[in-house]
Design an enzyme around this catalytic site. Structure first.
Site, short mmCIF file in Angstrom:
data_model
loop_
_atom_site.label_atom_id
_atom_site.label_comp_id
_atom_site.label_asym_id
_atom_site.label_seq_id
_atom_site.Cartn_x
_atom_site.Cartn_y
_atom_site.Cartn_z
N PHE A 52 -36.22 1.11 -26.45
CA PHE A 52 -36.20 2.41 -26.50
C PHE A 52 -37.48 3.04 -26.27
O PHE A 52 -37.98 4.15 -25.65
CB PHE A 52 -35.70 3.09 -27.63
CG PHE A 52 -36.45 2.95 -28.92
CD1 PHE A 52 -37.56 3.82 -29.00
CD2 PHE A 52 -36.21 1.93 -29.85
CE1 PHE A 52 -38.36 3.88 -30.19
CE2 PHE A 52 -37.13 1.93 -30.91
CZ PHE A 52 -38.21 2.83 -31.11
N LYS A 65 -29.91 -3.78 -18.63
CA LYS A 65 -29.41 -3.10 -19.80
C LYS A 65 -30.37 -2.55 -20.66
O LYS A 65 -31.22 -3.02 -21.28
CB LYS A 65 -28.66 -4.44 -20.76
CG LYS A 65 -27.38 -3.80 -21.45
CD LYS A 65 -27.66 -2.82 -22.49
CE LYS A 65 -28.57 -3.20 -23.88
NZ LYS A 65 -28.56 -2.09 -24.71
N GLU A 67 -29.79 2.03 -25.51
CA GLU A 67 -28.67 2.92 -25.49
C GLU A 67 -29.36 4.36 -25.90
O GLU A 67 -28.62 5.34 -26.00
CB GLU A 67 -27.53 2.56 -26.14
CG GLU A 67 -27.78 2.32 -27.75
CD GLU A 67 -28.45 0.81 -27.92
OE1 GLU A 67 -28.46 0.69 -29.12
OE2 GLU A 67 -28.72 0.25 -27.03
N SER A 97 -37.92 -6.25 -30.62
CA SER A 97 -38.16 -6.72 -31.91
C SER A 97 -38.54 -8.25 -32.04
O SER A 97 -37.59 -8.99 -31.27
CB SER A 97 -37.54 -6.38 -33.07
OG SER A 97 -36.04 -6.54 -33.05
N CYS A 143 -45.37 -1.60 -29.05
CA CYS A 143 -45.82 -2.95 -29.63
C CYS A 143 -47.41 -3.25 -29.52
O CYS A 143 -47.82 -4.21 -30.01
CB CYS A 143 -45.17 -4.17 -28.83
SG CYS A 143 -45.34 -4.33 -27.19
N GLU A 157 -43.90 -4.95 -39.12
CA GLU A 157 -43.94 -4.16 -37.97
C GLU A 157 -43.27 -2.77 -38.14
O GLU A 157 -41.99 -2.66 -38.19
CB GLU A 157 -43.63 -4.69 -36.55
CG GLU A 157 -43.67 -3.64 -35.66
CD GLU A 157 -43.36 -4.14 -34.29
OE1 GLU A 157 -43.76 -4.19 -33.08
OE2 GLU A 157 -42.13 -4.67 -34.16
#
Length: 500
Positions: A150, A174, A177, A227, A282, A383
């Site tokens: 995201f 993909k 969402e 992640s 990240c 994280e």
């Protein structure tokens, strides 16, 4: 009327048929503004089938055809960058300048894809034996898939599909969402640029869609950014199904500040790297390691700068930091700050209760700064993916680098110093895939590859750059021996003198 985001299959919008939808919120208001269709197994299969059919011709297309389309796409992307940035801000929440920066970094990889003819050049050795030549060439894999996060809904997909399709593959994306609109808009622009139907497909969804891509026999490779737990799952599952995998995971990026560093520059860097994009990246610096006596002064300078950051809606030109993506994520980030003191941290700034007037239902959190953080604290170990900066203390360079190398993550790191010898030692000794010297966020430019070490990367290939080209192609070696034309069959005269 609530906007609906549908799939993109075979060069056109495809309405969701599963009957399942997910909510997309405006993080600044907390309101549901959009519904996104979640794909069933059959819908994922339809996207893969479309890509498989398109590969029959796209895989044989000329480099000139591919790059011509990509050049057109680049021009359209440049012309629509503000529109795409607005879509990102509306669904992710980041401020417009950050969203524009995301599009610009995606454009870098499109630039690289436009020059793919150089990357795909083969090698030839002649006369390795009498009349024997050996050539090495690279060919596309077929249908490949990308599963993206995201936090960069335009940039990370563009780390993948431009190179993949430039190499002759077809692609099924993909996206997250949580903010799906940007990916569909990119697909529309590629179709407008002349990309044949089925070369790029977009399916939305949850674990159902992901798992089908990981197990589908016609998907040859999977790229992932997200992640660490999910990266590990993607790598394990896709590899077990015989697929090539590059899975980029999480991070806990450290910035080592030596006693000779320019502390004003280091503080500026720490603030921008820790709190930019609300820490949802990240490559954010989430841990500063202050060496020697510089800790107190450095923390004071960071606090002074952090307190001036203006937090507000991403579409407000005066905002410097926006909200977090969801309320659930906001609450999780806040929990690390709320529990920090009990774990031995000194809470210098606590942003856990921050709200914005007039937008009280938004997913707001303020700037948090934790000092003298023990390595046992959850705020250090996990994280966080939010605007929380931990400062740790080390007496020496050796203690500092040992602390960094003990982390299970190895994505990015940085050192701030005026000493070239110290910097040289650091870049050789630190266990991380991307290193900055007086550069807080060392994200490589497009023609170098992006990727970490240890629990930050699963698979053998980094993303984009030369590694990206190699990941989306497979090598073939052709050994050829032709008889001399003078030794041709009797009665066939090619005009060469007979040798015997």
């Amino acid at each position: 009327m609530t906007k609906i985001v549908n799939h993109w299959i075979g060069g056109k919008s495809a309405e969701g048929a599963s009957g399942t939808f997910g909510p997309v919120t405006d993080p600044a208001t907390g309101a549901v503004t959009t519904k996104v269709a979640f794909a069933s197994v059959d819908e994922v299969d339809a996207a893969v089938a479309s890509a498989k059919e398109a590969f029959l011709t796209w895989g044989q297309s000329s480099l000139a055809q591919r790059t011509t389309i990509l050049f057109r796409f680049r021009a359209l992307l440049d012309a629509h960058r503000d529109e795409i940035a607005e879509l990102i801000t509306a669904e992710h929440g980041k401020v417009h300048s950050d969203a524009l920066g995301e599009v610009a970094r995606g454009l870098e990889i499109v630039d690289l894809a436009c020059g793919i003819n150089v990357q795909l050049k083969g090698e030839l050795s002649t006369q390795v034996a009498s009349r024997v030549d050996v050539a090495s060439l690279r060919q596309p894999l077929g249908v490949v898939a990308g599963i993206t996060p995201f936090n960069f809904p335009a940039m990370v997909p563009m780390w993948m599909f431009p190179l993949a399709i430039a190499c002759g593959n077809t692609f099924v994306l993909k996206p997250s969402e949580k903010d799906p609109s940007a990916s569909v808009r990119l697909a529309e622009l590629l179709t407008e640029a002349g990309l044949p139907d089925g070369v790029l497909n977009v399916v939305h969804g949850d674990k159902v869609a992901v798992d089908r891509l990981l197990e589908h026999p016609d998907v040859k490779a999977v790229s992932f950014v997200g992640s660490t737990p999910i990266a590990r799952y993607i790598h394990t599952t896709a590899s077990a199904n015989g697929k090539r995998v590059q899975a980029l995971g999480g991070a806990k990026n450290h910035m080592l500040v030596l006693p000779d560093a320019d502390l004003d520059a280091a503080a500026d860097a720490a603030v921008s790297a820790a709190y930019g994009s609300a820490g949802e990246r990240c490559m954010a610096i989430s841990a500063v390691v202050a060496v020697g006596s510089v800790g107190d002064e450095l923390v004071d300078k960071i606090r002074e700068r952090a307190e001036k950051i203006k937090i507000g809606p991403g579409n407000d030109p005066t905002s410097e930091m926006g909200p977090l993506i969801t309320k659930v994520h906001r609450d999780k980030v806040a929990s690390y700050v709320e529990g920090a003191a009990a774990e031995g941290c000194e809470v210098v700034l606590d942003g856990s209760g921050y709200t914005v007037d007039g937008f009280e239902d938004g997913h707001w959190i303020g700037i948090s700064l934790l000092d003298k953080v023990p390595t046992s604290a959850k705020a250090y170990q996990d994280e966080i993916f939010g605007p929380v900066l931990c400062v740790l203390r080390a007496e020496t360079y050796e203690e500092g680098i040992a602390l960094i190398n003990a982390s299970p993550f190895g994505n990015g790191t940085a050192i701030f110093t005026r000493d070239g010898g110290a910097a040289r030692r650091f870049q050789l000794e630190v266990e991380a895939g991307m290193v900055g010297v007086n550069v807080p966020i060392p994200v490589p430019v497009g023609y170098h590859s992006f990727g970490g070490w240890k629990d930050s990367l699963f698979g053998d290939h980094h993303i984009y750059g030369n590694d990206g080209t190699h990941f989306y192609t497979r090598g073939k070696v052709v050994t050829t021996r032709w008889p001399d034309p003078a030794d041709g069959p009797a009665g066939v005269d090619l005009g060469f003198p007979r040798n015997h």
